[in-house]
Write a protein that holds these residues in place. Structure first.
Motif, short mmCIF file in Angstrom:
data_model
loop_
_atom_site.label_atom_id
_atom_site.label_comp_id
_atom_site.label_asym_id
_atom_site.label_seq_id
_atom_site.Cartn_x
_atom_site.Cartn_y
_atom_site.Cartn_z
N ASP A 74 6.09 7.53 1.33
CA ASP A 74 6.20 8.87 0.75
C ASP A 74 5.55 9.91 1.66
N GLU A 75 6.37 10.66 2.35
CA GLU A 75 5.92 11.74 3.24
C GLU A 75 4.83 11.32 4.21
N PRO A 76 5.12 10.32 5.03
CA PRO A 76 4.09 9.84 5.96
C PRO A 76 3.69 10.86 7.01
N LYS A 85 11.70 13.05 -5.54
CA LYS A 85 11.61 12.02 -4.51
C LYS A 85 10.49 11.03 -4.81
N THR A 86 9.30 11.58 -5.07
CA THR A 86 8.15 10.71 -5.38
C THR A 86 8.43 9.90 -6.65
N THR A 87 9.03 10.57 -7.63
CA THR A 87 9.34 9.88 -8.88
C THR A 87 10.30 8.71 -8.65
N PRO A 131 1.89 5.46 -0.99
CA PRO A 131 2.09 6.68 -1.78
C PRO A 131 1.82 7.96 -0.98
N GLU A 132 2.23 9.07 -1.57
CA GLU A 132 1.90 10.40 -1.05
C GLU A 132 0.39 10.48 -0.93
N GLY A 133 -0.11 10.94 0.20
CA GLY A 133 -1.56 11.04 0.33
C GLY A 133 -2.24 9.72 0.67
MG LIG Z 1 6.60 14.00 -3.60
#
Ligand SMILES: [Mg+2]
Ligand SMILES: Nc1ncnc2c1ncn2[C@@H]1O[C@H](COP(=O)(O)OP(=O)(O)OP(=O)(O)O)[C@@H](O)[C@H]1O
Length: 201
Positions: A125-127, A9-11, A49-51
């Protein structure tokens, strides 16, 4: 976009925003995107982004201003006012160091910063990671408002299928780098066997 840990997913988001090298083509509004992150940003793609990627040493206002750095025009003030309509506290507490904000506030700030670039496509990304349910609901309420009022397209990666399907119109389930399942969010939510085998609830 849903999928297990490591599904890609992140990719996928990185490929879209040009922050990872890729093969194949990425098309936005019928135009093929060629190049790295600058090209993606100039084409109206904003990636949270994630994080989160908040600059903890900078103040809230400095973080917001950084979000506008790819823009050539100078009307950053008007955009800060606009972001302030969604998040009044960001203007009121503009001088506070971002590192001293709560996790939920930092996630909101990351969204505010992304909006400063006036995106057409927002990648999240994964908020919801690490946030209390109430804050997650508030976050998605604002994202929905942006979609409905401003016509902003949002592609959100979520672990929590329930939240994601409720907030979205279409869904894609990724399995080791491939779309294993896609449909409207209502279709996926409504099918019990899909929910059990792909979504885990
Ligand atoms: Mg990810
Ligand atoms: N630059 C890279 N080089 C080699 N492998 C990579 C690289 N980036 C990601 N991977 C691998 O590709 C797979 C997919 O990673 P990705 O970060 O896209 O997963 P994800 O779906 O976002 O997972 P999570 O839910 O855990 O965040 C993982 O196995 C990861 O280790």
């Amino acid at each position: 976009m849903l999928g297990a840990n490591g599904a890609g997913k992140t990719t996928t988001l990185r490929a879209i925003s040009g922050t990872v090298s890729r093969s194949g083509t990425i098309e936005l509004d019928g135009k093929i995107l060629k190049g790295g992150p600058e090209v993606a940003a100039k084409s109206g793609i904003a990636h949270v982004p994630e994080g989160r990627g908040t600059f903890v040493e900078l103040t809230v206002l400095e973080n917001l201003r950084l979000g506008a750095y790819t823009r050539r025009d100078r009307d950053v003030k008007a955009d800060i006012t606009r972001v302030g309509e969604y998040f009044p506290w960001m203007v009121e507490r503009g001088g506070q160091r971002a590192g001293t904000l709560s996790g939920g506030e930092q996630q909101m700030l990351a969204l505010g910063r992304a909006l400063m670039s006036r995106p057409r496509l927002l990648l999240l990304d994964e908020p919801s990671l690490g946030l209390a349910p109430l804050i997650v609901r508030e976050f998605f309420r604002i994202v929905r408002e942006l979609n409905e009022k401003e016509g902003l397209t949002v592609l959100v990666v979520e672990q929590d299928a329930r939240i994601a399907l409720r907030a979205s119109q279409r869904a894609y389930v990724l399995e080791v780098g491939r779309v294993a399942l896609t449909g409207t969010s209502d279709e996926l939510q409504g099918d019990e066997s899909i929910r059990r085998s792909y979504l885990g609830y």
